[in-house]
Design a protein around this motif. Structure first.
Motif, PDB file in Angstrom:
ATOM      1  N   PRO A 108      -1.684  -3.885   7.645  1.00 47.26           N
ATOM      2  CA  PRO A 108      -1.147  -3.679   6.485  1.00 47.26           C
ATOM      3  C   PRO A 108      -1.003  -5.421   6.033  1.00 47.26           C
ATOM      4  CG  PRO A 108       0.707  -3.832   8.145  1.00 47.26           C
ATOM      5  CD  PRO A 108      -0.782  -3.502   8.911  1.00 47.26           C
ATOM      6  N   HIS A 146       2.933   3.250   4.518  1.00 47.06           N
ATOM      7  CA  HIS A 146       2.810   2.298   5.291  1.00 47.06           C
ATOM      8  C   HIS A 146       1.111   1.910   5.576  1.00 47.06           C
ATOM      9  CE1 HIS A 146       1.149   2.364   9.914  1.00 47.06           C
ATOM     10  NE2 HIS A 146      -0.233   3.301   9.798  1.00 47.06           N
ATOM     11  N   SER A 147       0.548   0.735   6.476  1.00 45.18           N
ATOM     12  CA  SER A 147      -1.288   1.403   6.140  1.00 45.18           C
ATOM     13  C   SER A 147      -0.946   0.431   7.872  1.00 45.18           C
ATOM     14  CB  SER A 147      -1.564   0.036   5.601  1.00 45.18           C
ATOM     15  OG  SER A 147      -2.890  -0.299   6.127  1.00 45.18           O
ATOM     16  N   CYS A 161       1.994  -2.368   1.772  1.00 45.82           N
ATOM     17  CA  CYS A 161       2.114  -1.553   2.764  1.00 45.82           C
ATOM     18  C   CYS A 161       2.362  -2.703   3.943  1.00 45.82           C
ATOM     19  CB  CYS A 161       0.968  -1.074   3.233  1.00 45.82           C
ATOM     20  SG  CYS A 161       0.319   0.234   1.799  1.00 45.82           S
ATOM     21  N   ILE A 162       3.556  -1.626   4.465  1.00 41.86           N
ATOM     22  CA  ILE A 162       4.080  -2.314   6.318  1.00 41.86           C
ATOM     23  C   ILE A 162       3.645  -1.097   7.002  1.00 41.86           C
ATOM     24  CG2 ILE A 162       6.758  -3.165   5.020  1.00 41.86           C
ATOM     25  CD1 ILE A 162       8.236  -1.371   6.534  1.00 41.86           C
ATOM     26  N   PRO A 163       3.743  -1.498   8.540  1.00 40.73           N
ATOM     27  CA  PRO A 163       3.276  -0.913   9.465  1.00 40.73           C
ATOM     28  C   PRO A 163       4.654  -0.029  10.192  1.00 40.73           C
ATOM     29  CG  PRO A 163       3.570  -2.940  10.559  1.00 40.73           C
ATOM     30  CD  PRO A 163       3.662  -2.540   9.186  1.00 40.73           C
ATOM     31  N   CYS A 223      -6.158   4.298   5.588  1.00 37.34           N
ATOM     32  CA  CYS A 223      -6.442   3.222   5.642  1.00 37.34           C
ATOM     33  C   CYS A 223      -7.789   2.932   6.309  1.00 37.34           C
ATOM     34  CB  CYS A 223      -5.324   2.565   6.137  1.00 37.34           C
ATOM     35  SG  CYS A 223      -5.713   2.086   8.155  1.00 37.34           S
TER      36      CYS A 223
END
Length: 456
Positions: free
Chosen positions: A212, A208-209, A243-245, A269
């Motif tokens: 992202p 995760h970020s 990264c994805i949220p 992040c």
């Protein structure tokens, strides 16, 4: 695709300095590129979608056009092809007992999100019960092995009651539940959620970020399982982590507890680092003039700022007198003002609210962010489901400008805002591309609006 296959593609899993692993680009990606495709292992429609979508491929059909399962009369299909595929992938294990299961007091007593967990877990157990252990290298077995490699969630919630008769131990069922409770995704079409699903390879691959560089979309095709695609939101270079949220980045106050209680990690992040430095986030002013003054200050600040300090992690550039815009009620208030004004035909008010909302989006979200990525996060029994959609907002803003222009003699500023909104919506929504149901959708609406404007 298995984890081993993943290493030979454009991405690979490498050691992470804090976490388990990270997904790293082995080739460069341009904005809009598909990084990974992953078919649903198990999915379940929301109760409100029953009879409106095929339970296998999720095709959206007109009233009465889907065919009922003759066994349970509770599942619907495009035709015999979808029904046969769904039967073989697990429905035959739950068909005869489905209605008695969902009407039982033990199921009815569950909270709504727990009911969805129960239905998804039932489908998962049914799917696992039908796996052929002799075909270890089959896609189904590889997907299940990847699912088993997922880490369990930090909260040891008891598994809900499930439907199919099986020979698995309670410990095995609990083991499954502990891995999917924090690794299931809500499936959406045109950015509206209609189902939940398990996509093991995607869950295993991406961290995760809150800022992202990749997003999630779903592709629906008749007779085919739902497909998740991970799409680059901006240019990604070789060696970059992808990264994805997991949750909407607008959850500025509650995100820390969601990460801790639901996912079991602490996010470092750039956005989270700035939020920590800001500290206590005050409520926005209740008085309308004071609220409008904050909005004006926000627009002025964002107009001089590129890129956002939440994107770079530079807390020294974030003005402390704007801390209240990070309060979760601020974006909700602005969204409600914009929606109400647009609906009531108060287009000047709508455009003013939109200017402030756009500035807030630019502060909170990374470039080309069209939708939330992990759509269903829970903590302490509460459901978080926020839909602050940047690309869609520009589309709605363009609609407001258009309505204003056709109902009155438009000012030059209104026409300019219409042109800018159409261009901005196209820029953002084109990156994520066509998703969900192949007909209609935001890009089709945008194309229609563009044609109407050109003919004016």
């Amino acid at each position: 695709m298995s984890l081993d296959d993943l290493q030979s593609k454009n991405i690979s899993l490498e050691p992470h300095p804090v976490g388990r692993s990270k997904c790293v680009a082995r080739n460069s990606f341009t904005a809009g590129s598909t990084i990974l495709s992953n078919l649903s292992f198990v999915d379940a429609l929301l109760p409100s979608e029953k009879g409106h979508r095929c339970d296998y491929c999720h095709h959206h059909a007109g009233p009465g056009s889907l065919k009922k399962c003759t066994g349970c009369a509770s599942f619907y299909y495009c035709d015999q092809t979808c029904q046969n595929k769904h039967w073989k992938s697990g429905h035959r294990k739950i068909c005869k007992t489905y209605n008695s299961y969902t009407s039982a007091s033990s199921f009815q007593a569950l909270d709504q999100h727990k009911k969805m967990d129960a239905l998804l877990l039932s489908g998962l157990v049914a799917r696992v019960a039908l796996l052929d252990v002799n075909e270890r290298n089959s896609e189904e077995n590889q997907a299940f092995l990847t699912f088993q490699s997922l880490l369990p969630g930090p909260m040891a919630a008891a598994a809900p009651p499930i439907n199919p008769k099986h020979s698995f131990s309670a410990e095995f069922i609990q083991n499954l539940y502990s891995r999917f409770e924090n690794n299931n995704h809500t499936i959406h079409s045109h950015f509206v959620t209609h189902a939940h699903g398990i996509f093991p390879l995607a869950s295993r691959s991406f961290n995760h970020s809150c800022m992202p560089n990749a997003g999630v979309k779903f592709v629906l095709q008749v007779h085919e399982p739902v497909k998740m695609e991970i799409v680059a939101l901006r240019a990604i270079s070789i060696g970059d982590e992808i990264c994805i949220p997991y949750i909407d980045p607008a959850l500025l106050q509650t995100r820390m507890s969601v990460f801790d209680l639901t996912y079991g990690f602490t996010c470092f992040c750039p956005s989270c680092n700035v939020i920590r430095k800001v500290g206590n986030i005050p409520e926005p002013p209740k008085d309308t003039p004071d609220f409008q003054a904050v909005c004006k200050r926000l627009r002025e600040f964002v107009g001089t700022m590129e890129p956002s300090p939440l994107f770079t992690g530079d807390d020294s550039r974030f003005p402390k007198d704007l801390a209240c815009v990070l309060h979760e009620s601020f974006i909700s208030t602005l969204s409600e003002q914009f929606s109400a004004a647009s609906h009531d035909g108060q287009y000047d008010v709508a455009l003013d609210s939109s200017a402030s909302l756009t500035a807030l989006y630019q502060l909170l979200y990374p470039p080309n962010y069209p939708q939330i990525g992990k759509y269903f996060a829970r903590t302490l029994g509460n459901q978080y489901s926020f839909y602050h959609l940047i690309g869609l907002h520009f589309l709605e803003k363009a609609k407001s400008c258009w309505n204003h222009s056709v109902r009155s003699t438009p000012e030059v500023s209104t026409v300019t805002e219409l042109e800018r909104s159409i261009a901005a919506a196209r820029e953002v929504l084109t990156v994520i591309g066509n998703e969900g149901d192949p007909d209609n959708g935001p890009l089709v609406e945008l194309s229609t609006l563009s044609r109407l404007y050109q003919r004016q």
